[in-house]
Design a protein around this motif. Structure first.
Motif, short mmCIF file in Angstrom:
data_model
loop_
_atom_site.label_atom_id
_atom_site.label_comp_id
_atom_site.label_asym_id
_atom_site.label_seq_id
_atom_site.Cartn_x
_atom_site.Cartn_y
_atom_site.Cartn_z
N SER A 33 7.93 -10.43 -24.30
CA SER A 33 8.07 -8.98 -24.50
C SER A 33 7.02 -8.22 -23.70
N TYR A 34 5.77 -8.68 -23.80
CA TYR A 34 4.69 -8.04 -23.05
C TYR A 34 4.91 -8.14 -21.55
N ALA A 35 5.31 -9.31 -21.08
CA ALA A 35 5.52 -9.51 -19.64
C ALA A 35 6.62 -8.58 -19.12
N GLU A 36 7.68 -8.40 -19.89
CA GLU A 36 8.77 -7.52 -19.49
C GLU A 36 8.29 -6.07 -19.40
N LYS A 37 7.54 -5.64 -20.41
CA LYS A 37 7.01 -4.27 -20.42
C LYS A 37 6.01 -4.06 -19.29
N LEU A 38 5.18 -5.05 -19.03
CA LEU A 38 4.20 -4.95 -17.95
C LEU A 38 4.90 -4.88 -16.60
N ALA A 39 5.95 -5.68 -16.41
CA ALA A 39 6.70 -5.64 -15.16
C ALA A 39 7.34 -4.26 -14.96
N GLU A 40 7.93 -3.70 -16.02
CA GLU A 40 8.52 -2.36 -15.93
C GLU A 40 7.47 -1.32 -15.59
N HIS A 41 6.30 -1.42 -16.21
CA HIS A 41 5.20 -0.48 -15.94
C HIS A 41 4.76 -0.56 -14.48
N ARG A 42 4.57 -1.76 -13.97
CA ARG A 42 4.13 -1.93 -12.58
C ARG A 42 5.19 -1.43 -11.60
N GLU A 43 6.46 -1.68 -11.90
CA GLU A 43 7.53 -1.18 -11.03
C GLU A 43 7.56 0.34 -11.04
N ARG A 44 7.38 0.95 -12.23
CA ARG A 44 7.35 2.41 -12.35
C ARG A 44 6.16 2.98 -11.57
N GLU A 45 5.00 2.35 -11.70
CA GLU A 45 3.81 2.81 -10.97
C GLU A 45 4.05 2.74 -9.46
N ALA A 46 4.69 1.67 -9.01
CA ALA A 46 4.98 1.53 -7.57
C ALA A 46 5.94 2.63 -7.11
N ARG A 47 6.97 2.92 -7.94
CA ARG A 47 7.91 3.99 -7.59
C ARG A 47 7.20 5.33 -7.55
N LEU A 48 6.32 5.59 -8.51
CA LEU A 48 5.59 6.86 -8.54
C LEU A 48 4.66 6.99 -7.34
N ALA A 49 4.00 5.91 -6.97
CA ALA A 49 3.12 5.94 -5.80
C ALA A 49 3.93 6.23 -4.55
N GLU A 50 5.10 5.62 -4.45
CA GLU A 50 5.97 5.85 -3.30
C GLU A 50 6.45 7.30 -3.29
N LYS A 51 6.80 7.82 -4.47
CA LYS A 51 7.25 9.22 -4.57
C LYS A 51 6.12 10.17 -4.21
N ASP A 52 4.88 9.86 -4.65
CA ASP A 52 3.73 10.70 -4.32
C ASP A 52 3.55 10.79 -2.81
N GLU A 53 3.72 9.67 -2.13
CA GLU A 53 3.59 9.68 -0.67
C GLU A 53 4.66 10.57 -0.05
N GLU A 54 5.88 10.52 -0.57
CA GLU A 54 6.96 11.36 -0.06
C GLU A 54 6.69 12.83 -0.38
N ASP A 55 6.16 13.10 -1.58
CA ASP A 55 5.91 14.48 -2.01
C ASP A 55 4.79 15.15 -1.23
N GLU A 56 3.87 14.36 -0.67
CA GLU A 56 2.76 14.94 0.09
C GLU A 56 3.27 15.72 1.29
N ILE A 57 4.45 15.38 1.76
CA ILE A 57 5.02 16.04 2.92
C ILE A 57 5.58 17.41 2.56
N GLU A 58 5.92 17.62 1.27
CA GLU A 58 6.51 18.88 0.84
C GLU A 58 5.61 20.06 1.19
N GLU A 59 6.27 21.22 1.37
CA GLU A 59 5.52 22.43 1.68
C GLU A 59 4.81 22.97 0.45
N ARG A 60 3.81 23.76 0.69
CA ARG A 60 3.04 24.39 -0.37
C ARG A 60 3.87 25.52 -1.00
N PRO A 61 3.99 25.57 -2.33
CA PRO A 61 4.73 26.67 -2.96
C PRO A 61 4.12 28.03 -2.62
N ASP A 62 4.97 29.04 -2.51
CA ASP A 62 4.50 30.38 -2.13
C ASP A 62 3.52 30.98 -3.12
#
Length: 107
Positions: A33-62
């Motif tokens: 159970s712990y291993a499954e939750k930990l794997a999901e957490h690490r995958e989510r963190e990796a997706r968020l880190a990837e999204k953060d890199e993509e979001d850095e390119i976005e323009e600054r809100p007015d």
């Protein structure tokens, strides 16, 4: 179900296999159970880190003030039964906030 114990994956280190082989069924279920939750957490963190890199390119809100970083998000805080928008961002180990305005400016 086979009466033979399962063969561990080749990717598992021997010390982990040995520890698991010496564990009770109850402990093995907790580990699974712990291993499954930990794997999901690490995958989510990796997706968020990837999204953060993509979001850095976005323009600054007015409406983003000059002294607020572009990575800031808008949060709502309730103070004395009134709701307000705040810009919020991480600055090292600290969370910084800056007032933006009331949620319902007509009230």
């Amino acid at each position: 179900m086979s009466y033979e114990p399962p063969t561990p994956p080749a990717e598992l280190p021997t010390d982990i296999v040995d520890t698991l082989n010496d564990s009770s069924p109850e402990l093995l279920r907790h580990v699974a159970s712990y291993a499954e939750k930990l794997a999901e957490h690490r995958e989510r963190e990796a997706r968020l880190a990837e999204k953060d890199e993509e979001d850095e390119i976005e323009e600054r809100p007015d409406d983003l003030p000059d002294d607020v970083p572009s990575k800031a998000t808008i949060t709502i805080k309730e103070i004395n039964d009134n709701r307000y928008y705040y810009w919020q961002w991480r600055d090292g180990d600290k969370i910084r906030s800056q007032y933006k305005g009331p949620v319902n400016p007509d009230e």
